[in-house]
Design a protein around this motif. Structure first.
Motif, short mmCIF file in Angstrom:
data_model
loop_
_atom_site.label_atom_id
_atom_site.label_comp_id
_atom_site.label_asym_id
_atom_site.label_seq_id
_atom_site.Cartn_x
_atom_site.Cartn_y
_atom_site.Cartn_z
N PHE A 5 -20.38 29.46 -88.79
CA PHE A 5 -18.68 29.48 -89.27
C PHE A 5 -18.38 27.82 -88.79
CE2 PHE A 5 -19.46 33.86 -88.89
CZ PHE A 5 -19.64 34.22 -90.12
N LYS A 6 -17.95 27.27 -89.62
CA LYS A 6 -17.39 25.72 -89.38
C LYS A 6 -15.84 25.99 -89.61
CE LYS A 6 -19.36 21.66 -89.45
NZ LYS A 6 -20.19 21.80 -88.06
N ILE A 7 -15.17 26.06 -88.60
CA ILE A 7 -13.59 26.30 -88.62
C ILE A 7 -12.66 24.87 -88.16
CG2 ILE A 7 -11.77 27.57 -87.42
CD1 ILE A 7 -13.99 29.13 -86.17
N TYR A 8 -12.43 24.38 -89.41
CA TYR A 8 -11.53 23.20 -89.47
C TYR A 8 -10.37 23.48 -88.98
CZ TYR A 8 -15.59 21.26 -92.04
OH TYR A 8 -16.88 20.74 -92.55
N ILE A 9 -9.80 22.50 -87.82
CA ILE A 9 -8.45 22.54 -87.66
C ILE A 9 -7.63 21.21 -88.02
CG2 ILE A 9 -6.92 22.80 -85.49
CD1 ILE A 9 -9.06 25.23 -85.86
N VAL A 10 -6.58 21.36 -88.92
CA VAL A 10 -5.63 20.26 -89.25
C VAL A 10 -4.42 20.53 -88.82
CG1 VAL A 10 -4.96 18.57 -90.97
CG2 VAL A 10 -7.29 19.60 -90.80
N GLY A 11 -3.92 20.08 -87.33
CA GLY A 11 -2.62 20.78 -86.86
C GLY A 11 -2.65 22.21 -86.88
N ASP A 12 -1.60 22.92 -87.65
CA ASP A 12 -1.64 24.42 -87.78
C ASP A 12 -2.43 24.61 -88.67
OD1 ASP A 12 0.34 24.31 -85.97
OD2 ASP A 12 2.03 24.27 -87.03
N ALA A 13 -3.06 24.05 -89.61
CA ALA A 13 -3.80 24.76 -90.60
C ALA A 13 -5.26 25.01 -90.13
CB ALA A 13 -3.86 23.42 -91.93
N ILE A 14 -5.90 26.18 -90.70
CA ILE A 14 -7.07 26.53 -90.42
C ILE A 14 -7.85 26.49 -91.79
CG2 ILE A 14 -8.57 28.37 -89.43
CD1 ILE A 14 -6.32 28.91 -87.65
N LYS A 15 -9.32 26.23 -91.75
CA LYS A 15 -10.03 26.48 -93.01
C LYS A 15 -11.32 26.67 -92.43
CE LYS A 15 -10.47 25.96 -97.58
NZ LYS A 15 -9.53 26.57 -98.48
N VAL A 16 -11.90 27.82 -93.00
CA VAL A 16 -13.36 28.31 -92.60
C VAL A 16 -14.14 28.26 -93.61
CG1 VAL A 16 -14.77 30.01 -91.31
CG2 VAL A 16 -12.06 30.00 -90.89
N VAL A 17 -15.53 27.59 -93.53
CA VAL A 17 -16.51 27.70 -94.29
C VAL A 17 -17.86 28.24 -93.64
CG1 VAL A 17 -15.69 25.56 -95.63
CG2 VAL A 17 -17.35 25.30 -93.65
N ARG A 18 -18.73 28.64 -94.43
CA ARG A 18 -20.01 29.14 -93.98
C ARG A 18 -21.01 28.00 -93.89
NH1 ARG A 18 -17.99 32.93 -97.51
NH2 ARG A 18 -17.34 34.83 -96.59
N ARG A 19 -21.88 27.93 -93.13
CA ARG A 19 -23.04 27.03 -93.43
C ARG A 19 -24.42 27.58 -92.98
NH1 ARG A 19 -20.37 23.98 -95.79
NH2 ARG A 19 -19.42 21.99 -94.90
N PHE A 20 -25.44 27.64 -93.73
CA PHE A 20 -26.78 28.13 -93.34
C PHE A 20 -27.13 27.53 -91.77
CE2 PHE A 20 -27.34 28.76 -97.99
CZ PHE A 20 -27.49 30.08 -97.84
N SER A 21 -27.65 28.38 -91.00
CA SER A 21 -27.97 28.02 -89.74
C SER A 21 -29.47 28.36 -89.57
CB SER A 21 -27.05 28.54 -88.96
OG SER A 21 -27.37 28.11 -87.43
N LEU A 22 -29.82 28.52 -88.22
CA LEU A 22 -31.15 28.98 -87.82
C LEU A 22 -31.31 30.40 -87.97
CD1 LEU A 22 -31.51 27.02 -84.66
CD2 LEU A 22 -32.45 26.26 -86.80
N ARG A 54 -5.37 32.67 -83.13
CA ARG A 54 -5.28 32.76 -81.76
C ARG A 54 -6.08 31.56 -81.09
NH1 ARG A 54 -1.27 33.83 -78.14
NH2 ARG A 54 -2.27 34.17 -76.13
N LEU A 55 -7.55 31.55 -81.58
CA LEU A 55 -8.49 30.64 -80.98
C LEU A 55 -7.95 29.17 -81.13
CD1 LEU A 55 -11.24 30.07 -79.76
CD2 LEU A 55 -12.22 30.38 -82.18
N ALA A 56 -7.43 28.74 -82.40
CA ALA A 56 -7.28 27.46 -82.85
C ALA A 56 -5.95 27.07 -82.05
CB ALA A 56 -6.81 27.33 -84.43
N LYS A 57 -4.83 28.00 -82.04
CA LYS A 57 -3.55 27.92 -81.29
C LYS A 57 -4.07 27.50 -79.68
CE LYS A 57 0.81 29.63 -80.03
NZ LYS A 57 1.72 30.96 -80.16
#
Length: 329
Positions: A198-215, A262-265
């Motif tokens: 899970f790639k969790i993008y933080i832009v100030g208060d905004a949060i966007k999550v995308v899935r990426r294939f991994s190992l 909470r994690l992002a904050k």
């Protein structure tokens, strides 16, 4: 309005008199991926103007800027931007060099996660067990055995400097092959996570999550049969997106929103940063045990869905703050 010697007449769609001038210092690659035409057009129609910083001229001679976005490496640039912050406190710098520097070291970048306690927010977030190796590759096998670290191990360069080499990762199936690697590096225990990150993008208060294939998961049988150290592919590319894939719901389910908020904050506060992303995995076979494996400053926002609107809204918050501070005539 004159900026860096050029006249700016404004664009249709701006509110009268309300503009935000954003100076940017980015590599050519970052500029191309971030300042895409659709984004610039949307921002311009909201009164946000992007102006390139001329690195051949003193920064104080340029502008005036309301905000500076930057992602350049090197001590000289860090000193320039730090000096500018001291002499121009009215300009917002995203982000302070001292705070960014915290993410240049893979040992220090995750320390703030280690201290978190998010059990009351629908999950547990931790960091894989890890060890730092600064020199003497021949001593690595003994150190790993004495520490009781479990195989396989992910080997990552200790320093993150934006170079291709700093993103070269390896998976080690046995301790003795680790002596082939080049310190300084950090070793992390590999956590089976169903092949999804899970790639969790933080832009100030905004949060966007995308899935990426991994190992993929590593079985005990495979671990017993395979030996050696193998390079790992990068999973940051948009082509590696797993958002549309037909995945097991237990693997594909996004982390709980309260946990992410909470994690992002907490990390925004602890790191002192507004622009970063978190690479997080869920331990396979669990629903609520997560591990942060990397944090990146000013990531590839161009790969984030709806980044144009999210980033424009983020910048507009600075414009609103700027005009609130202005005295009423």
């Amino acid at each position: 309005m004159r900026l860096n010697g050029e006249i700016y007449d404004g664009e249709e769609g701006e509110e009268e008199g309300q503009r935000l001038v954003v100076g940017y210092a980015l590599t050519l690659k970052k500029k191309k991926s971030f300042l895409q035409p659709k984004f610039e057009r949307l921002a311009r129609n909201k009164g946000i103007l992007f102006v390139a910083i001329d690195l051949s001229r003193p920064l104080s001679d340029q502008g005036p800027f309301d905000l500076i976005l930057h992602k350049l490496s090197g001590k000289d640039w860090c000193q320039i931007i730090e000096d500018y912050r001291q002499t121009h406190p009215e300009v917002t710098v995203l982000d302070p060099p001292d705070a960014i520097r915290h993410l240049y070291n893979r040992q220090s970048m995750l320390q703030d996660v280690v201290d978190l306690n998010l059990l009351d927010f629908h999950g547990k977030v931790g960091v894989p067990r890890q060890m730092v190796i600064t020199k003497d590759p021949l001593s690595i096998p003994d150190k790993v055995i004495k520490a009781g670290m479990k195989l396989p191990l992910v080997a990552k360069p200790l320093v993150v400097d934006g170079s291709t080499k700093s993103h070269e990762l390896f998976l080690a199936y046995d301790q003795f092959s680790l002596s082939e690697l080049e310190p300084p590096l950090i070793l992390q225990e590999f956590v089976n996570h169903g092949g999804v990150l899970f790639k969790i993008y933080i832009v100030g208060d905004a949060i966007k999550v995308v899935r990426r294939f991994s190992l993929p998961n590593v079985s005990k049988c495979e671990l017993a049969k395979v030996a050696g150290v193998f390079p790992l592919p990068r999973v940051s590319s948009a082509a590696a997106s797993a958002d549309e894939a037909d995945l097991d719901p237990g693997i594909a389910e996004l982390p709980p929103q309260p946990l992410l908020e909470r994690l992002a904050k907490e990390l925004r506060h602890r790191l002192g940063l507004q622009l970063f992303n978190i690479d997080m995995i869920r331990e396979h076979g669990t629903r609520d045990i997560f591990y942060v494996i990397d944090i990146n400053y000013f990531p590839g926002y161009g790969k984030m869905p709806d980044y144009e609107q999210i980033f424009t809204d983020f910048l507009l918050s600075f414009m609103q703050s700027k005009y609130k501070k202005r005295p009423v005539a």
